[in-house]
Design an enzyme around this catalytic site. Structure first.
Site, mmCIF file in Angstrom:
data_model
loop_
_atom_site.group_PDB
_atom_site.id
_atom_site.type_symbol
_atom_site.label_atom_id
_atom_site.label_comp_id
_atom_site.label_asym_id
_atom_site.label_seq_id
_atom_site.Cartn_x
_atom_site.Cartn_y
_atom_site.Cartn_z
ATOM 1 N N ILE A 162 2.259 9.193 2.218
ATOM 2 C CA ILE A 162 1.005 9.444 2.532
ATOM 3 C C ILE A 162 -0.449 8.197 2.906
ATOM 4 C CG2 ILE A 162 -1.551 10.010 1.038
ATOM 5 C CD1 ILE A 162 0.725 11.241 -1.127
ATOM 6 N N ARG A 164 -4.878 7.998 4.824
ATOM 7 C CA ARG A 164 -5.754 8.599 4.660
ATOM 8 C C ARG A 164 -5.677 8.804 6.179
ATOM 9 N NH1 ARG A 164 -8.949 3.649 3.533
ATOM 10 N NH2 ARG A 164 -9.580 3.041 5.361
ATOM 11 N N GLU A 226 12.721 8.207 0.705
ATOM 12 C CA GLU A 226 11.953 8.510 -0.648
ATOM 13 C C GLU A 226 12.133 10.029 -1.424
ATOM 14 O OE1 GLU A 226 10.221 6.560 1.781
ATOM 15 O OE2 GLU A 226 9.622 5.168 0.716
ATOM 16 N N GLU A 282 -12.777 4.343 -2.449
ATOM 17 C CA GLU A 282 -11.109 3.443 -2.330
ATOM 18 C C GLU A 282 -10.794 3.867 -4.177
ATOM 19 O OE1 GLU A 282 -9.784 1.450 1.641
ATOM 20 O OE2 GLU A 282 -11.142 1.218 0.323
HETATM 21 MN MN MN Z 1 9.019 3.488 2.066
#
Ligand code: MN
Length: 480
Positions: A162, A164, A226, A282
């Site tokens: 992920i 931003r 992942e 953040e």
């Molecule tokens: Mn990785």
């Protein structure tokens, strides 16, 4: 109650069946600051400024200017995260480790729900999808749950993370990579070859996919996919589909996919459209600075399911803590278990540190010779996770997930001058504003810190003196 979640929709259906886990509203809400303002009160949690709390996920059915609903906070409580993973608050990192040990590689499919609707250029992302803005100081609207998938242009190895994404124009997004991230390494390699890097941006996913994607090295080295951890968690492979406009693969059950390419040599200032100087709040709990130069993604197609739902997250709060913290806990448990089996019972990467800065370790001293090993475990945790700043050590009879109980241990089992260990001048993390020479002249550079161990464990020889009162164990179900 076991769930059978394969995508965001089945996750929402599951949550709707449990009291207190999902609320929805038909009241029109503005994606600019209003949606975030509402969810701060409903469920975003620490470390947003008060008032805030941990609460249900929330579905905004009526977003002003759009006919697409927005859901937020799916993983914004540890209890809900556990329910979604068929786990428990205590077992979450252990189940993640199990999935890491028994990965299940993704598989390709030829037809996918995420491509029920295909939109090709020209389009305007700003009109199609209601990307929210957290605060009026934000650089612009952000996609905050955009899972990027890309492949190494030479080896073909893949990565999902992920990052931003700030909407910078009708078909332009800026992407922020913390230095060293795997997709950024792919991007730099492509750029050196003068090529663009094809990516898919996948939004609205099975929560297991998001959680698995937040593993970082050394648990998942470069080239480790992942998605195979998500497959391990579910006992079923994640399905991928070929993108329609670029040579990339997308998550078949995503609600929305933005296909595109990271352009070689092109950069944009993060707040180019607003000049606010800020990016967005953040994880340490402060407004982030806008980055001066970010890589640019050109969107080449948008594909989505029929009646798509945009999934988002509100900034530096409980949901971020769960996403980054639970994989961190798993990494710490794994590393300490290897060096001293059976002593470290559990770890909680507390939301006060955004899942990164503060870890509470539950340690069992089994014999006199274990005295001091708890501090060795803390040092190992620092090695497992370089961004960790504070470690609080407690005994096996303290509930690490109950901050009151942890503060009780810090009050009655801690003496500042003998129970504190300073490790000064260690590289840590620049987003914590106290990690700066201006705050502490002993620090050599921004992002270095005095790491600290708060040892709130009872000296082994004094165990008897610290025995807690024993109450009768009862079956509560009989009384309620
Ligand atoms: Mn990785």
């Amino acid at each position: 109650m076991r769930n059978n979640i394969v995508d965001l929709r089945s996750a929402l259906e599951f949550l709707a069946s449990i009291p207190g886990q999902l609320v929805s509203t038909r009241t029109p809400v503005d994606p600019v600051a209003e949606l975030a303002g509402v969810y701060k009160l409903v469920g975003a949690g620490t470390p947003l400024p008060p008032p805030t709390r941990t609460g249900p996920a929330m579905l905004f059915e009526n977003v002003k200017g759009y006919d697409m609903p927005v859901v937020v906070g799916i993983l914004a409580s540890r209890e809900r995260t556990a329910l979604l993973m068929n786990s428990s608050i205590e077992r979450l990192p252990f189940d993640l480790l199990d999935a890491l040990k028994h990965p299940c590689a993704p598989v390709m499919v030829t037809s996918a729900p995420c491509q029920e609707v295909v939109i090709r250029p020209p389009f305007d992302l700003r009109r199609l999808i209601p990307a929210p803005t957290h605060t009026l100081l934000d650089a612009g609207p952000y996609f905050n749950m955009g899972l990027l998938r890309a492949q190494d242009p030479e080896t073909g190895e893949s990565d999902v993370t992920i990052h931003r994404l700030c909407v910078q124009g009708p078909d332009r997004l800026s992407v922020y990579f913390v230095p060293g991230r795997h997709i950024d390494q792919f991007r730099m390699k492509a750029e050196r070859m003068g090529r663009s890097l094809p990516v898919s941006i996948n939004m609205g996913l099975d929560p297991a996919v998001y959680l698995a994607a937040c593993f970082e090295p050394p648990a998942t080295p470069l080239g480790f996919d992942e998605l195979s951890i998500a497959g391990g968690l579910r006992g079923r492979a994640v399905e991928l589909v070929q993108c329609v406009s670029v040579d990339a693969k997308a998550i078949a059950h995503a609600e929305i996919v933005i296909e595109g390419e990271i352009l070689p040599g092109e950069r944009v200032r993060e707040d180019a459209l607003t000049n606010t100087g800020y990016s967005m709040p953040e994880f340490p709990g402060y407004p982030g600075k806008a980055q001066a130069e970010l890589p640019v993604i050109r969107a080449t197609a948008v594909t989505h399911r029929r009646n798509p739902i945009l999934q988002t997250i509100i900034g530096p709060a409980e949901e971020h803590t769960n996403l980054v913290g639970i994989p961190t806990e798993a990494s710490i448990l794994r590393m300490v278990e290897r060096s001293m089996p059976g002593r470290l019972l559990n770890v909680y990467a507390h939301s006060a540190g955004g899942g990164k800065y503060l870890a509470i370790l539950q340690f069992q001293k089994r014999s006199a010779s274990d005295e001091g090993r708890q501090r060795q475990a803390a040092l190992t945790a620092f090695a497992a996770f370089p961004e960790l700043k504070h470690v609080i050590l407690v005994d096996e009879d303290v509930n690490i997930f109950d901050t009151n109980d942890v503060l009780w241990a810090m009050t009655t089992r801690y003496q500042g001058d003998v129970s504190t260990v300073f490790i000064p001048g260690v590289r840590c993390h620049p987003l914590d504003p106290s990690q700066s020479p201006a705050f502490n002249p002993a620090l050599a550079a921004e992002g270095t810190s005095c790491k600290t161990i708060f040892d709130c464990t009872v000296p082994y020889r004094m165990k008897e003196r610290f025995r807690r009162p024993e109450f009768l164990a009862v079956d509560l179900a009989k009384y309620l």
